[in-house]
Design an enzyme around this catalytic site. Sequence first.
Site, PDB file in Angstrom:
ATOM      1  N   GLY A  35       0.819  -1.212   0.000  1.00 52.37           N
ATOM      2  CA  GLY A  35       0.000   0.000   0.000  1.00 52.37           C
ATOM      3  C   GLY A  35       0.850   1.257   0.000  1.00 52.37           C
ATOM      4  O   GLY A  35       2.036   1.219  -0.350  1.00 52.37           O
ATOM      5  N   HIS A  41       4.131   1.526  -8.015  1.00 48.66           N
ATOM      6  CA  HIS A  41       3.107   0.480  -7.915  1.00 48.66           C
ATOM      7  C   HIS A  41       2.146   0.550  -9.116  1.00 48.66           C
ATOM      8  O   HIS A  41       1.767  -0.475  -9.678  1.00 48.66           O
ATOM      9  CB  HIS A  41       2.271   0.658  -6.644  1.00 48.66           C
ATOM     10  CG  HIS A  41       3.050   0.611  -5.361  1.00 48.66           C
ATOM     11  ND1 HIS A  41       3.196   1.707  -4.544  1.00 48.66           N
ATOM     12  CD2 HIS A  41       3.702  -0.408  -4.741  1.00 48.66           C
ATOM     13  CE1 HIS A  41       3.902   1.372  -3.483  1.00 48.66           C
ATOM     14  NE2 HIS A  41       4.231   0.090  -3.572  1.00 48.66           N
ATOM     15  N   ASP A 154      13.364  -3.427  -6.101  1.00 46.00           N
ATOM     16  CA  ASP A 154      13.822  -4.366  -5.071  1.00 46.00           C
ATOM     17  C   ASP A 154      14.480  -5.546  -5.796  1.00 46.00           C
ATOM     18  O   ASP A 154      13.914  -6.628  -5.884  1.00 46.00           O
ATOM     19  CB  ASP A 154      12.637  -4.800  -4.212  1.00 46.00           C
ATOM     20  CG  ASP A 154      12.025  -3.606  -3.489  1.00 46.00           C
ATOM     21  OD1 ASP A 154      12.559  -3.204  -2.460  1.00 46.00           O
ATOM     22  OD2 ASP A 154      11.025  -3.047  -3.996  1.00 46.00           O
TER      23      ASP A 154
HETATM   24  P1  AMP Z   1       6.118  -2.352  -1.650  1.00 42.32           P
HETATM   25  O1  AMP Z   1       4.731  -1.796  -1.511  1.00 42.32           O
HETATM   26  O2  AMP Z   1       7.188  -1.378  -1.307  1.00 42.32           O
HETATM   27  O3  AMP Z   1       6.272  -3.700  -0.998  1.00 42.32           O
HETATM   28  O4  AMP Z   1       6.299  -2.612  -3.184  1.00 42.32           O
HETATM   29  C1  AMP Z   1       5.396  -3.397  -3.921  1.00 42.32           C
HETATM   30  C2  AMP Z   1       5.977  -3.660  -5.277  1.00 42.32           C
HETATM   31  O5  AMP Z   1       6.193  -2.416  -5.942  1.00 42.32           O
HETATM   32  C3  AMP Z   1       7.339  -4.384  -5.225  1.00 42.32           C
HETATM   33  O6  AMP Z   1       7.389  -5.351  -6.258  1.00 42.32           O
HETATM   34  C4  AMP Z   1       8.309  -3.258  -5.463  1.00 42.32           C
HETATM   35  O7  AMP Z   1       9.517  -3.683  -6.038  1.00 42.32           O
HETATM   36  C5  AMP Z   1       7.522  -2.386  -6.435  1.00 42.32           C
HETATM   37  N1  AMP Z   1       8.039  -1.024  -6.430  1.00 42.32           N
HETATM   38  C6  AMP Z   1       8.306  -0.246  -5.361  1.00 42.32           C
HETATM   39  N2  AMP Z   1       8.830   0.945  -5.751  1.00 42.32           N
HETATM   40  C7  AMP Z   1       8.902   0.905  -7.113  1.00 42.32           C
HETATM   41  C8  AMP Z   1       9.358   1.803  -8.114  1.00 42.32           C
HETATM   42  N3  AMP Z   1       9.862   2.995  -7.813  1.00 42.32           N
HETATM   43  N4  AMP Z   1       9.276   1.422  -9.404  1.00 42.32           N
HETATM   44  C9  AMP Z   1       8.775   0.197  -9.740  1.00 42.32           C
HETATM   45  N5  AMP Z   1       8.323  -0.690  -8.839  1.00 42.32           N
HETATM   46  C10 AMP Z   1       8.383  -0.354  -7.546  1.00 42.32           C
END
Ligand code: AMP
Length: 294
Positions: A35, A41, A154
């Site tokens: 979230g 995202h 990531d």
């Molecule tokens: P998180 O909500 O931080 O767990 O991220 C959810 C997904 O979004 C994960 O697969 C992350 O690698 C991806 N994500 C987070 N930040 C970015 C970004 N700046 N660009 C692309 N994907 C992202």
Amino acid sequence: MDSSLKVASTIAEIRALVQSCRAEGKQVGVVPTMGALHEGHLSLMRAARTRCDVLVSTIFVNPTQFAPGEDFEKYPRPLDHDLDLCRSEGVDLVFTPTPDIMYPAGHQTHVEVEGISQPWEGAHRPSHFRGVTTVVLKLLNIVLADVAFFGQKDYQQQLLIRQMCRDLDVPTRIETCETIREEDGLALSSRNAYLSAEERTQAVKLSTALQWGLEEIAGGVQDLSQIRQEMSQRLTAETEFVLDYITIVDAWSLEELESPRDHMVAIAAATLGSTRLIDNMLIPPFSLQTLNDR
Ligand code: AMP
């Protein structure tokens, strides 16, 4: 705006909703998130939207991937706004479980990828990846999507998830999508919201230091330990950054490299004030296509 978004908070509900789509022969894509949605995202959702018939997103701040003292409690949870964003991206189903639903009393099983979970993020956040792989496997088992979309942001995480799916015969295909950045190059992250105005101006150095390393390699520099040293100086000079690592690694084994090869990634993690930031860049000719086609 599509108003047909369905929100499920129990496993039975989301399973039934996905099952009815699968019964119609539809291809299901899932975007797992914690979230506090941002353009990073949303870009995963757009990729999933173009490739799948049904788009599922999960929103769950997973307690088991935070160590004591990390930011689990203060992690932003703007659920209503997130659901509005899901609606405007054409998400069909959102799974929003609580910790009790994901980890009912008596939960005893965890998933650990060995090897590539150990260095870098694994060394600096020892229990983190065990929490990530466990929750991702649970989410993949719950949603049973054909494709799951993760961010290159990531890098080590998506590599571990690929390894887990290969090792445990998980049928969901993993797609990794490019990192979305602010105009100045800072990778978008829900944690950027923690940065003060002064820290935000310094934060860009994480991406500019990595970018400098890429350009040196493109220019033919062979001595990667020299590039490593200079990247770290560029990151920490005139900033408050406390460095965890900034280096160049083999894209598959994550082993630190002394001389160039075809599959390389520049990776970095550092803390600014109380905010830990990570970033990485694939070093050409290595590309997302190579990763996704593997
Ligand atoms: P998180 O909500 O931080 O767990 O991220 C959810 C997904 O979004 C994960 O697969 C992350 O690698 C991806 N994500 C987070 N930040 C970015 C970004 N700046 N660009 C692309 N994907 C992202």
